[in-house]
Each structure stands twice: as structure tokens, then as C-alpha cells.
Design an enzyme around this catalytic site. Structure first.
Site, PDB file in Angstrom:
ATOM      1  CB  THR A   1      33.565  49.930  98.993  1.00  0.00           C
ATOM      2  OG1 THR A   1      32.838  49.562  98.162  1.00  0.00           O
ATOM      3  CG2 THR A   1      35.158  48.962  98.976  1.00  0.00           C
TER       4      THR A   1
ATOM      5  CG  ASP B   1      30.509  47.808  96.013  1.00  0.00           C
ATOM      6  OD1 ASP B   1      29.495  47.553  96.337  1.00  0.00           O
ATOM      7  OD2 ASP B   1      29.838  48.769  95.289  1.00  0.00           O
TER       8      ASP B   1
ATOM      9  NE  ARG C   1      29.357  51.745  91.510  1.00  0.00           N
ATOM     10  CZ  ARG C   1      28.480  52.251  90.562  1.00  0.00           C
ATOM     11  NH1 ARG C   1      27.026  52.489  90.821  1.00  0.00           N
ATOM     12  NH2 ARG C   1      28.430  52.770  89.403  1.00  0.00           N
TER      13      ARG C   1
ATOM     14  NE  ARG D   1       6.059  34.746  92.275  1.00  0.00           N
ATOM     15  CZ  ARG D   1       5.573  33.795  91.495  1.00  0.00           C
ATOM     16  NH1 ARG D   1       5.842  33.713  90.494  1.00  0.00           N
ATOM     17  NH2 ARG D   1       3.746  34.201  92.048  1.00  0.00           N
TER      18      ARG D   1
ATOM     19  CG  LEU E   1      17.252  44.535 103.590  1.00  0.00           C
ATOM     20  CD1 LEU E   1      16.761  43.581 103.086  1.00  0.00           C
ATOM     21  CD2 LEU E   1      16.678  45.338 105.195  1.00  0.00           C
ATOM     22  CD  GLN E   2      23.416  43.226  98.501  1.00  0.00           C
ATOM     23  OE1 GLN E   2      24.625  42.540  98.278  1.00  0.00           O
ATOM     24  NE2 GLN E   2      22.439  44.388  98.189  1.00  0.00           N
ATOM     25  NE  ARG E   3      24.848  51.086 101.091  1.00  0.00           N
ATOM     26  CZ  ARG E   3      24.269  52.870  99.950  1.00  0.00           C
ATOM     27  NH1 ARG E   3      24.476  51.876  98.728  1.00  0.00           N
ATOM     28  NH2 ARG E   3      23.979  54.047 100.495  1.00  0.00           N
TER      29      ARG E   3
END
Ligand code: F6P
Length: 359
Positions: free
Chosen positions: A138, A140, A184, A277, A284-286
Site C-alpha cells: 500500500t 498509504d 486514506r 489555488r 500520479l502518486q501511484r
């Protein structure tokens, strides 16, 4: 020995390295390895390409590639499989069919590569008698049974580079820039990338935030001529007296988190009068290649899983307890989520650096 291997849940950089290590380690022992495509679907779908024999050729040159050559799914698992009846989508339990097919194709062991969701499924299959070994995956970093999972280092690396890039544009325009990161219900990615990337504010699930504290922090920065602000927010961050921001629910899948950066960005802009903004870094992180750390960790996980099969240590996952890989019962592996401890050194470092954590 015939090993079946699958990948389940969201992909993470390093999955292919695990598949390669499992395959080569098994072939060296004279065993056979079959990959199940798309989680468990390849076993029961009746598709001609649902099962793929993993040979040396099939796993050549894949350790550095992102994604998974086996494909993955994160909805409709075998105990809550999605089927359409009378025009309506409902869930049904097809786990017995999976077990039957596993034996029919001559499986002796299943190596299930996944996160907490995949382990919950694996645990139920173990109770039905399937010889399972789990490999934790994961981005995460929220599995308490293992010191590290592959994918996290890559996600933090990508996120840190993104924050670095956002600094220059935020500063040029004197803007508040709010970037939403994955993770998450845990703030590991936000905390690590935020501290490494010199964020001024980091908001994460473990510390419910008071938005007025963030406003005050930004006003102080602008008043002291540091006229821009980098806010890193974990997708699971929540306000002191409010809820996590969600995008929606779908039958047979976990609730999707998201939208917090836009909400915070709009509020901070209105409340402070400074331009703001927001953006979501998202998948993109995965995607893309694993860092060398994740690659090595993934190869070690895969080889260790095969050693555990050899030793008959079924019903366990491979856990990284440096410097060793050790078996941990699947039940234990899914019992507690790993949150960021509030007294951790990285949290203390953030505070010492003057980063606002929203409390
Ligand atoms: O668990 C990995 C993860 O990337 C979480 O950080 C994120 O909330 C979720 O998966 C996104 O899932 P999906 O790819 O289904 O949008």
C-alpha cells in the site's frame, strides 16, 4: 508445488517486482507459478486469458515497471461479487467457486499481494482452507503489522517533487497553494512529503484541524513578508467539528475520499483575501516506476513469500521487521490500522520547524 499469485486493491509501485521475485524464487525450486489476472476474476471469469503461466520470460525486465502485469480490481471481491439481476446490480458470494477453481487448476498455495482489503479476503479464504500467504502492499503505509510497505516511498518521492515545484509558482504569484495527497485515513504521505517539501501547513486525519489556526498562520506569514503559503492536506483530513470529505459511494467498493483541498483553498482565499489555488495530486502518486527502496523491498517481500510457502507457513503475511522478513498471522495484520503517532519524531520535527498542523 504450484503457486497461484494475484494482485488486489489499488496498484502500488513495486507490484511487478514482487511478481518477478515470486516467480524466479519458485522456478529455482522447480515449482510452477500461475498468475491470476484482475484479482480473483481471472480464476472464475472463464476468460481465456484469466490465468497466465509465469515463466522466466514473462517476468523479464518488469521489476522497475509501475502497475501490475496481472491487473487488479478494487471492487466486487469474491464475497461480495457484483452481478446484474433483472437489470439491477447486486452483490453475491462466489467464494466457494473460487476455492473450487483453485483446486481444479491444481493450486497448492496462493500468494495474495494486497492491502488491508485484500487481506480481509485472504483471511476468509484461509478459513475456507486455502493455503494463503499475503504480501503487504500500500502506498498509504497504514498497515500496523509491517514496518514498511512498498509504494509508500515512491508516493512520498513524487509528492515531494510536486510540492517543490508548487513552491516556485505559489511564491511568484503570492498565492496560497493547497495540495491534496492520498493516504486514506492515515496522514503518512502528507506528513512525510510535507515536511520533506517544506510545507508551511500540513493537515492530516490524526490531528483534526481548526481552520482558524490555519488562517492565523497564513496571516502571520504574509504580514512578515513571506507572501505565499504551501498547504499540504491529506485526503482524509477532517475539521475539528466536521467530517471527512468524500466524493461518493459505489456498491461493492470503499467510499472514495476527496475534495478537501478545493474546500480548504476556497475558504482560505475568501477568509484571508489572499489569492488561492488548489490541486489534487491523485494517481500520479501511484503511477510509474518504484524508487530503488520500494523495488528492493518488493523483491525481498516476494522472495520471502516463497520461503514461507516452502516452510508451510500459511495463513500469514510477510511482514518487514528490520532487518528480517517475518510471518505475521493475517488476522493480526488486519486488526489495527497504523496511524501517525502524535508523539512521533517526524511530527515533533514538523512542530520544531514551525509548520502549522492545524491545532
Ligand atoms: O489505498 C491506496 C489509495 O491510493 C488511497 O490512497 C486512495 O484513497 C485510494 O487508493 C484511491 O482509490 P482509487 O484508485 O479507487 O480511486
Amino acid at each position: 508445488m504450484h503457486i497461484l499469485v494475484n494482485t488486489g486493491g489499488g496498484d502500488a509501485p513495486g507490484l511487478n517486482a514482487v511478481i518477478r521475485a515470486v516467480t524466479l524464487s519458485a522456478l529455482r525450486r522447480g515449482w510452477k507459478v500461475t498468475g491470476i489476472k484482475r484479482g480473483y476474476h481471472g480464476l472464475i471469469g472463464g476468460d481465456s486469458d484469466g490465468l497466465i503461466e509465469l515463466t522466466r520470460d514473462k517476468v523479464r525486465g518488469i521489476a522497475h515497471l509501475g502497475g501490475t502485469i496481472l491487473g487488479t480490481v478494487n471492487k466486487g471481491h469474491p464475497f461480495e461479487f457484483l452481478v446484474t439481476r433483472d437489470g439491477k446490480t447486486v452483490t453475491t458470494d462466489i467464494s466457494d467457486e473460487v476455492v473450487r477453481r483453485f483446486h481444479e487448476v491444481g493450486g497448492d498455495a496462493l500468494i495474495a499481494i494486497g492491502g488491508d482489503g485484500a487481506f480481509r479476503i485472504a483471511s476468509r479464504f484461509a478459513k475456507k482452507g486455502l493455503p494463503v500467504v499475503g504480501v503487504p502492499k500500500t502506498i498509504d503505509n497504514d498497515l500496523s503489522c509491517t514496518q514498511a510497505t512498498f509504494g509508500f516511498d515512491t508516493a512520498v518521492t513524487v509528492a515531494t517533487e510536486a510540492i517543490d515545484r508548487l513552491h516556485t509558482t505559489a511564491e511568484s504569484h503570492e498565492r496560497i497553494m493547497v495540495v491534496e495527497l492520498m493516504g486514506r485515513y492515515a496522514g503518512w504521505i502528507a506528513l512525510h512529503a510535507g515536511v520533506a517539501g517544506n510545507a508551511h501547513v500540513i493537515l492530516m486525519p490524526e490531528i483534526p484541524y481548526d481552520i482558524e489556526k490555519v488562517v492565523a498562520h497564513i496571516q502571520t506569514r504574509y504580514a512578515s513578508r513571506r507572501r505565499y503559503c504551501m498547504v499540504v492536506v491529506a485526503e482524509g483530513a477532517k475539521p475539528l467539528h466536521g467530517d471527512i470529505s468524500t466524493i461518493g459511494t459505489e456498491l461493492g467498493r470503499e467510499v472514495r475520499l476527496g475534495g478537501i483541498a478545493e474546500k480548504i483553498g476556497n475558504y482560505l482565499g475568501d477568509r484571508t483575501g489572499f489569492e488561492s489555488r488548489s490541486l489534487v495530486l491523485g494517481h500520479l502518486q501511484r503511477g510509474g516506476s518504484p524508487t530503488h527502496r520500494d523495488r528492493l523491498l518488493a523483491l525481498r517481500f516476494g522472495a520471502a513469500a516463497v520461503r514461507m510457502v516452502e516452510q508451510g507457513k500459511f495463513g500469514n503475511i510477510v511482514a518487514y521487521h528490520p532487518p528480517r522478513m517475518v510471518p505475521v498471522p493475517i488476522e493480526e495484520a488486519i486488526a489495527v490500522m497504523k496511524e501517525v503517532p502524535l508523539d512521533s519524531d517526524t511530527v515533533m520535527t514538523a512542530r520544531d520547524l514551525g509548520i502549522c498542523l492545524g491545532d
